[in-house]
Design a protein around this motif. Structure first.
Motif, mmCIF file in Angstrom:
data_model
loop_
_atom_site.group_PDB
_atom_site.id
_atom_site.type_symbol
_atom_site.label_atom_id
_atom_site.label_comp_id
_atom_site.label_asym_id
_atom_site.label_seq_id
_atom_site.Cartn_x
_atom_site.Cartn_y
_atom_site.Cartn_z
ATOM 1 N N HIS A 42 0.868 -1.187 0.000
ATOM 2 C CA HIS A 42 0.000 0.000 0.000
ATOM 3 C C HIS A 42 0.904 1.236 0.000
ATOM 4 O O HIS A 42 2.079 1.138 0.325
ATOM 5 C CB HIS A 42 -0.918 -0.044 1.226
ATOM 6 N N ASP B 36 3.051 2.058 3.339
ATOM 7 C CA ASP B 36 3.856 1.046 4.053
ATOM 8 C C ASP B 36 5.352 1.359 4.012
ATOM 9 O O ASP B 36 6.049 1.193 5.007
ATOM 10 C CB ASP B 36 3.613 -0.350 3.465
ATOM 11 N N GLU C 142 -6.490 0.981 3.915
ATOM 12 C CA GLU C 142 -5.628 1.771 4.793
ATOM 13 C C GLU C 142 -5.862 3.267 4.608
ATOM 14 O O GLU C 142 -4.928 4.066 4.673
ATOM 15 C CB GLU C 142 -4.157 1.375 4.566
ATOM 16 N N HIS D 193 7.631 -6.769 2.527
ATOM 17 C CA HIS D 193 6.910 -7.093 3.763
ATOM 18 C C HIS D 193 7.345 -8.423 4.378
ATOM 19 O O HIS D 193 8.117 -9.177 3.777
ATOM 20 C CB HIS D 193 5.413 -7.154 3.463
ATOM 21 N N ASN E 141 -3.362 -9.033 7.425
ATOM 22 C CA ASN E 141 -3.384 -8.336 6.146
ATOM 23 C C ASN E 141 -2.783 -9.220 5.051
ATOM 24 O O ASN E 141 -1.577 -9.381 4.979
ATOM 25 C CB ASN E 141 -2.579 -7.031 6.266
ATOM 26 N N HIS F 281 -0.090 -7.855 2.329
ATOM 27 C CA HIS F 281 1.334 -7.684 2.640
ATOM 28 C C HIS F 281 2.189 -8.885 2.206
ATOM 29 O O HIS F 281 3.148 -8.714 1.448
ATOM 30 C CB HIS F 281 1.523 -7.377 4.138
HETATM 31 ZN ZN LIG Z 1 -0.181 -2.010 4.174
#
Ligand SMILES: [Zn+2]
Length: 244
Positions: free
Chosen positions: A14, A17, A48, A117, A124, A127
């Protein structure tokens, strides 16, 4: 000083992040002459961007536009380039073209290291998907048979940056990066994320906590006064000729 031979790639599920989890690493390497490039797979428009949605009179396009402006401002503060794949979030799904597009970014950037990530995140699913996509793109970019004739990438180390709830994500840092010297830049980038103001203080505390841990883990000859750090978990063994 610019170093044309060094670069790093950050793949963010996103659009914010990369700021919470790796803005220090980005600013630090830019300072060291690296070219840092960020790929935001989505804007985090559904999952988000709660504060923006609560304003009312919102559409997905309006949220995306606001999130793009924030992420671009943050990248500019850090001195990184950024691009947006806009593949959607909640749920995020990647097709073959997205995979090839990311592999082509690897080929173009030729990163010396890669950040993405954690491999797991029960809170989530976007990720870990971003990490798996990154890993697969890296493997494609390494293959001589993928777009033959282009320069392949080597084996850049891949580091998983810190998830929001590390224990549940089975994430454990094995690298603590001292970002004290660039903390001002990270905090300025964090402040670009107006849609998630509730996280500013939270990620300041995370940086202080990792900084305190870093200070406890430096060698006896080191004299650095570490205050802020970022944690990373490496996926591959580190190749070194020096164990100190
Ligand atoms: Zn995120």
């Amino acid at each position: 000083m610019s170093n044309p031979h060094k670069s790093g790639l950050v793949v963010s599920a996103h659009s914010a992040d990369f700021v919470w989890r790796s803005a220090g690493a980005i600013a630090l390497h830019v300072q060291q002459g690296y070219r840092m490039h960020v790929v935001c797979l989505s804007f985090g428009e559904r999952g988000e961007s709660a504060k923006l949605w609560r304003k009312g009179d919102m559409t997905e396009d309006k949220v995306k536009a606001a999130r793009r402006v924030e992420a671009q401002a943050a990248a500019e503060v850090l001195g990184a380039s950024v691009e947006f794949f806009d593949i959607g979030d909640y749920p995020m799904r990647a097709d073959r073209d997205t995979l090839f597009r990311l592999a082509d970014v690897f080929r173009q950037i030729q990163p010396g290291f890669v950040l993405s990530h954690s491999l797991k995140d029960p809170y989530n699913y976007d990720h870990p998907l971003a990490t798996h996509l990154t890993q697969e793109a890296r493997i494609l970019a390494q293959a001589e048979g993928y777009r033959p004739g282009e320069k392949i990438v080597g084996a850049p180390p891949v580091y998983c940056f810190e998830p929001h709830q590390p224990e549940q994500c089975e994430w454990r840092p094995d690298v603590l990066l001292d970002i004290t010297g660039v903390w001002d830049k990270k905090y300025a980038a964090i402040q670009c994320m107006a849609g998630q103001e509730h996280l500013w203080e939270y990620y300041t505390r995370v940086a202080l906590q990792r900084g305190a841990q870093a200070k406890r883990n430096i060698g006896v000859t080191a004299t650095r006064d570490i205050k802020y750090a970022e944690g990373f978990q490496s996926i591959f063994p580190r190749v070194t000729g020096d164990l100190s």
